[in-house]
Motif scaffolding. Structure first.
Motif, PDB file in Angstrom:
ATOM      1  N   GLU A 489       0.840  -1.206   0.000  1.00  0.00           N
ATOM      2  CA  GLU A 489       0.000   0.000   0.000  1.00  0.00           C
ATOM      3  C   GLU A 489       0.871   1.251   0.000  1.00  0.00           C
ATOM      4  N   ALA A 490       0.562   2.176  -0.954  1.00  0.00           N
ATOM      5  CA  ALA A 490       1.183   3.502  -0.991  1.00  0.00           C
ATOM      6  C   ALA A 490       0.279   4.471  -0.248  1.00  0.00           C
ATOM      7  N   GLN A 491       0.870   5.253   0.654  1.00  0.00           N
ATOM      8  CA  GLN A 491       0.068   6.163   1.468  1.00  0.00           C
ATOM      9  C   GLN A 491      -0.521   7.310   0.645  1.00  0.00           C
ATOM     10  N   SER A 492       0.115   7.685  -0.455  1.00  0.00           N
ATOM     11  CA  SER A 492      -0.411   8.739  -1.320  1.00  0.00           C
ATOM     12  C   SER A 492      -0.115   8.373  -2.766  1.00  0.00           C
ATOM     13  N   GLY A 493      -0.960   8.933  -3.644  1.00  0.00           N
ATOM     14  CA  GLY A 493      -0.802   8.651  -5.065  1.00  0.00           C
ATOM     15  C   GLY A 493      -2.155   8.632  -5.739  1.00  0.00           C
ATOM     16  N   SER A 494      -2.187   9.224  -6.940  1.00  0.00           N
ATOM     17  CA  SER A 494      -3.454   9.290  -7.669  1.00  0.00           C
ATOM     18  C   SER A 494      -3.759   7.934  -8.296  1.00  0.00           C
ATOM     19  N   PRO A 495      -5.004   7.460  -8.102  1.00  0.00           N
ATOM     20  CA  PRO A 495      -5.385   6.191  -8.733  1.00  0.00           C
ATOM     21  C   PRO A 495      -5.567   6.401 -10.232  1.00  0.00           C
ATOM     22  N   PRO A 496      -5.556   5.242 -10.992  1.00  0.00           N
ATOM     23  CA  PRO A 496      -5.313   3.863 -10.508  1.00  0.00           C
ATOM     24  C   PRO A 496      -3.831   3.624 -10.269  1.00  0.00           C
ATOM     25  N   ILE A 497      -3.568   2.727  -9.295  1.00  0.00           N
ATOM     26  CA  ILE A 497      -2.188   2.369  -8.952  1.00  0.00           C
ATOM     27  C   ILE A 497      -1.996   0.882  -9.243  1.00  0.00           C
ATOM     28  N   LEU A 498      -0.977   0.589  -9.949  1.00  0.00           N
ATOM     29  CA  LEU A 498      -0.624  -0.807 -10.240  1.00  0.00           C
ATOM     30  C   LEU A 498       0.463  -1.246  -9.260  1.00  0.00           C
ATOM     31  N   TYR A 499       0.157  -2.356  -8.558  1.00  0.00           N
ATOM     32  CA  TYR A 499       1.106  -2.916  -7.584  1.00  0.00           C
ATOM     33  C   TYR A 499       1.716  -4.187  -8.158  1.00  0.00           C
ATOM     34  N   ARG A 500       2.972  -4.329  -7.970  1.00  0.00           N
ATOM     35  CA  ARG A 500       3.689  -5.542  -8.365  1.00  0.00           C
ATOM     36  C   ARG A 500       4.403  -6.105  -7.133  1.00  0.00           C
ATOM     37  N   PHE A 501       4.405  -7.447  -7.052  1.00  0.00           N
ATOM     38  CA  PHE A 501       5.013  -8.135  -5.900  1.00  0.00           C
ATOM     39  C   PHE A 501       6.231  -8.916  -6.389  1.00  0.00           C
ATOM     40  N   SER A 515      -9.282   2.643  -7.343  1.00  0.00           N
ATOM     41  CA  SER A 515      -9.694   3.794  -6.538  1.00  0.00           C
ATOM     42  C   SER A 515      -8.654   4.174  -5.514  1.00  0.00           C
ATOM     43  N   GLY A 516      -7.471   3.659  -5.657  1.00  0.00           N
ATOM     44  CA  GLY A 516      -6.423   3.965  -4.713  1.00  0.00           C
ATOM     45  C   GLY A 516      -6.397   2.962  -3.584  1.00  0.00           C
ATOM     46  N   GLY A 517      -5.623   3.238  -2.577  1.00  0.00           N
ATOM     47  CA  GLY A 517      -5.458   2.309  -1.474  1.00  0.00           C
ATOM     48  C   GLY A 517      -4.438   1.244  -1.806  1.00  0.00           C
ATOM     49  N   GLY A 518      -4.487   0.102  -1.087  1.00  0.00           N
ATOM     50  CA  GLY A 518      -3.541  -0.979  -1.319  1.00  0.00           C
ATOM     51  C   GLY A 518      -4.208  -2.213  -1.873  1.00  0.00           C
ATOM     52  N   VAL A 519      -3.404  -3.216  -2.169  1.00  0.00           N
ATOM     53  CA  VAL A 519      -3.900  -4.510  -2.655  1.00  0.00           C
ATOM     54  C   VAL A 519      -3.128  -5.609  -1.929  1.00  0.00           C
ATOM     55  N   SER A 520      -3.684  -6.821  -1.982  1.00  0.00           N
ATOM     56  CA  SER A 520      -3.074  -7.992  -1.330  1.00  0.00           C
ATOM     57  C   SER A 520      -2.776  -9.057  -2.366  1.00  0.00           C
ATOM     58  N   PHE A 521      -1.819  -9.909  -2.006  1.00  0.00           N
ATOM     59  CA  PHE A 521      -1.437 -11.028  -2.855  1.00  0.00           C
ATOM     60  C   PHE A 521      -1.195 -12.213  -1.931  1.00  0.00           C
ATOM     61  N   ASN A 522      -1.901 -13.314  -2.171  1.00  0.00           N
ATOM     62  CA  ASN A 522      -1.788 -14.507  -1.327  1.00  0.00           C
ATOM     63  C   ASN A 522      -0.798 -15.477  -1.955  1.00  0.00           C
ATOM     64  N   LEU A 523       0.018 -16.045  -1.084  1.00  0.00           N
ATOM     65  CA  LEU A 523       1.086 -16.918  -1.554  1.00  0.00           C
ATOM     66  C   LEU A 523       1.152 -18.142  -0.653  1.00  0.00           C
ATOM     67  N   SER A 524       1.085 -19.310  -1.276  1.00  0.00           N
ATOM     68  CA  SER A 524       1.220 -20.572  -0.532  1.00  0.00           C
ATOM     69  C   SER A 524       2.713 -20.874  -0.405  1.00  0.00           C
ATOM     70  N   LEU A 525       3.130 -21.070   0.832  1.00  0.00           N
ATOM     71  CA  LEU A 525       4.557 -21.177   1.109  1.00  0.00           C
ATOM     72  C   LEU A 525       5.093 -22.567   0.840  1.00  0.00           C
ATOM     73  N   THR A 526       6.255 -22.533   0.262  1.00  0.00           N
ATOM     74  CA  THR A 526       7.068 -23.740   0.127  1.00  0.00           C
ATOM     75  C   THR A 526       8.414 -23.415   0.736  1.00  0.00           C
ATOM     76  N   ALA A 527       9.247 -24.441   0.786  1.00  0.00           N
ATOM     77  CA  ALA A 527      10.557 -24.217   1.390  1.00  0.00           C
ATOM     78  C   ALA A 527      11.364 -23.215   0.602  1.00  0.00           C
ATOM     79  N   GLU A 528      11.073 -23.114  -0.729  1.00  0.00           N
ATOM     80  CA  GLU A 528      11.831 -22.196  -1.551  1.00  0.00           C
ATOM     81  C   GLU A 528      11.377 -20.742  -1.403  1.00  0.00           C
ATOM     82  N   ARG A 529      10.319 -20.522  -0.666  1.00  0.00           N
ATOM     83  CA  ARG A 529       9.766 -19.164  -0.543  1.00  0.00           C
ATOM     84  C   ARG A 529      10.512 -18.305   0.466  1.00  0.00           C
TER      85      ARG A 529
END
Length: 703
Positions: A489-501, A515-529
């Motif tokens: 999440e970026a605290q400021s910035g004009s939408p739309p905002i593209l987030y990359r993980f 519309s701004g704000g933050g986004v989430s990304f779910n990741l299933s953990l493996t030993a390589e993570r």
């Protein structure tokens, strides 16, 4: 026979042009030449008796007496006057010591009888008398003393002399007497030059007056109306002239008079109209207010102070004729003009009465044009307005008289103002901040009413700030198989905002926040993570990278798998007992805090459906008691068994738990997390501790 001398006096002229009457002197005897020793009686005749009479000899006052008669014996010129009247004409008397005198009237009118008398001095007896004219013998009078002419005429003019002789032969000669037959002037003729009834001011006018007959000297007098212009005297017949430089005041009726002492004669009148060229006119502009505004009706007044009518007036704007009008009786004329913006400029007028057009001085008129609705233009240095940019607000009214005052507004709050002294537009520079987004407008005002522009929307794009990456795990430690949530999440910035993980700079995925704000990304953990994680926020104004977050994923090791399998094999003998225990705990476990199933509150129901649930291992689980009391948990690892109970056939679930539904985990550092690819709904999970039965603690390193 004595001849009476008639003294000619100007007879009064009837009408308004009659001169003031003068007294008239008569003589008794009526001779102007008299022997010495004789006396002559002078009588002053006036229209009415006066109390006092004044007599003059030459220029000196001789007597002032109450009588109108005076007896004199001295030669000279005599005059009389009364109070309030001019002096009479002079009468010249000569008292001669001669022995012989030719006595004759001083003047004789044409047609009158004329008597010349050859008179000797008393006591002298003449035998013969002879009369000469111009030194030529005219007639031998003999013993007669007089010569008589019945009808005197101009032929009788001349110088006469009388000669006489005594009986004893002594001869005598009189002094010469000049006879001038008086012919009254005929009616004179007045001639104007230049000819015609019209003349132009400034011309030289010649007035000629001539009487065809009349004895000299003739006095000519010129008149305009009742005003005498001048006079002159002609020594002989032929007329006289008078000249004058014409002005407008010389228009009128002219006549002349001729007078040779027998009464003035008046000519026929002549009318003269002096045409005055139009003077340079004066142009006056009359507007309804101090400043002439578009739409006003202005009056153009043109007037020549002098000039003979009719006068034609023409009006000009920058040498282009606007219109014309006549002044039949003189004076000025007006022209009304409805003003437009094009009527600014120089104006003039012209007056013409046929004697040359006269041009007025130019008068300047500035037509004030109210400002039109201005146009607001926002000029930014790039396609998008970005915080920190300097935007130029340009406001310009297409029409309007300068100076124009421009004001700039943001959401009806004044930003500032600027003036355009020569017209055109004005600019205002503004450094952009995030709060500068909104509606902008401007206002133009030149004192005739402010005009507002249309609003212009400006969207100030705020570059995305450096985002913050948060990793949310189900427990205090990330385990293989856990579902971890990466929140960027970026605290400021004009939408739309593209987030990359990113995981170690390898992109895991991306998501957009329209519309701004933050986004989430779910990741299933493996030993390589295990490793460093970061995210990136980008709204087109430059990507911003978060700080790296290190994640250590804990999983099962290969050295532990043998002992665990052994323990499981040994425990199969007691599966039936475990199943029974599990059934008994089934009813109690949901009430225990340590056995409650918890899901990530950030996940939606759809996430729960599509993914296996994540369970948080909480301290309450430590309250579970081992099933086998002879196993010491402290001596080694704890083995958990998972028992699933399926609806509809509990007995089958219990019996099958030994053949696949029973899962045993050997965690290294914390409680285990269970994942299930597919599960019927609802389901319950019971955990049971199983003590390691045989070998001592393994020395294999933990993964």
């Amino acid at each position: 026979m004595l001849l009476w001398v008639s003294v000619l006096v100007l007879a009064p002229i009837s009408g308004q042009f009659a001169p003031v009457s003068k007294p008239v002197i008569s003589l008794q005897p009526p001779w102007t030449v008299i022997f010495e020793g004789q006396a002559v009686t002078l009588t002053c005749h006036v229209a009415e008796d006066k109390k006092w009479y004044r007599w003059y000899l030459g220029t000196k006052i001789l007597r002032e007496i109450p009588s109108n008669t005076l007896q004199v014996q001295d030669s000279g010129e005599y005059k009389c006057e009364i109070q309030g009247s001019p002096q009479s004409d002079g009468v010249s008397l000569t008292f001669s010591p001669a022995e012989l005198i030719l006595q004759a009237p001083s003047s004789v009118f044409e047609g009158d009888s004329l008597t010349l008398t050859c008179q000797e001095k008393p006591g002298l007896s003449l035998k013969t008398r002879t009369l000469y004219k111009n030194d030529n013998k005219l007639i031998d009078l003999g013993k007669k003393s007089s010569f008589h002419i019945n009808h005197a005429g101009l032929k009788d003019n001349g110088e006469y002399r009388c000669f006489g002789s005594e009986t004893h032969g002594r001869a005598f000669s009189s002094d010469a007497v000049r006879i001038q037959i008086q012919v009254p002037v005929s009616r004179p003729v007045l001639t104007l030059s230049p000819p015609g009834p019209r003349a132009v001011e400034g011309d030289r006018l010649m007035l000629s007056c001539q009487a065809q007959r009349g004895s000299p000297r003739i006095l000519y007098q010129f008149y305009r109306g009742d005003v005498p212009l001048g006079s002159s005297s002609a020594p002989s017949a032929g007329g006289d002239s008078f000249s004058v430089t014409l002005t407008a005041e010389h228009s009128g009726t002219y006549f002349c008079t001729a007078d040779n002492g027998f009464g003035p004669q008046r000519s026929d009148p002549k009318s003269l109209s002096v045409t005055v060229p139009a003077s340079r006119p004066v142009l006056t502009l009359r507007a309804p207010r101090t400043r002439a505004v578009v739409g006003d009706m202005v009056e153009l007044r043109c007037e020549a102070q002098r000039g003979s009518p009719p006068i034609l007036y023409r009006f000009y704007h920058e040498d282009v004729i606007l219109g014309s009008n006549w002044a039949p009786s003189g004076g000025g004329v007006s022209l009304n003009l409805s003003l437009t913006a094009e009527h600014s400029g120089n104006y003039a007028c012209e007056a013409d009465n046929g004697l040359g057009a006269q041009h007025s001085e130019e008068t300047s008129l500035s037509v004030t044009v109210p400002v039109s609705h201005p146009v607001l233009t926002l000029r930014v240095p790039r396609a998008q307005a970005v915080v920190g940019d300097v935007v130029e607000l340009r406001c310009e009214a297409q029409s309007g008289s300068p100076p124009i005052r421009y004001r700039f507004y943001h959401e009806d709050v004044t930003l500032g103002s600027n003036s355009a002294p020569s017209g055109g537009g004005a600019s205002f520079n503004l450094s952009l901040t995030a709060e500068r987004s909104g509606n902008y407008s401007c206002e133009a005002d030149n004192g005739l009413g402010a005009q507002r522009s249309k609003t212009v929307l400006l969207s100030v794009t705020v570059p995305a700030s450096r985002p913050v990456l948060t990793l949310r795990t189900p427990g205090t430690r990330a385990m293989v198989g856990d579902m971890v949530e990466l929140r960027c999440e970026a605290q400021s910035g004009s939408p739309p905002i593209l987030y990359r993980f990113y995981h170690e700079d390898i992109i895991l995925g991306s998501s957009s926040a329209p519309s701004g704000g933050g986004v989430s990304f779910n990741l299933s953990l493996t030993a390589e993570r295990s490793g460093n994680y970061s995210c990136e926020a980008d709204n087109g104004l430059g990507a911003q990278r978060s700080e790296a977050v290190t994640l250590s994923v804990t999983g099962l090791t290969g050295s532990r798998s043998g002992p665990v399998a052994t323990g499981v094999a040994g425990g199969l003998l007691s599966v039936a007992g475990l199943v029974v225990m599990a059934l008994l705990l089934y009813c109690r476990l949901p009430r225990r805090a340590g056995g409650r199933l918890t899901s990530d509150p950030a996940r939606s129901p759809s996430d729960s459906d599509s993914q296996e649930p994540t369970y948080y291992n909480v301290p309450g689980w430590l309250e579970l008691q081992p099933v086998d009391s002879n196993v010491n948990p402290k001596a080694g690892d704890v083995m958990y068994s998972e028992v699933r109970i399926q609806q509809g056939n509990r007995h089958a679930a219990a019996s099958n738990s030994a053949f696949g539904l029973l899962r045993t985990y050997l965690p290294s550092h914390g409680p285990a997390t269970s994942q299930q690819p597919s599960r019927p709904r609802p389901s319950s999970v019971i955990y049971s501790q199983v003590k390691v039965a045989s070998p001592p603690v393994s020395t294999a390193p933990r993964s």
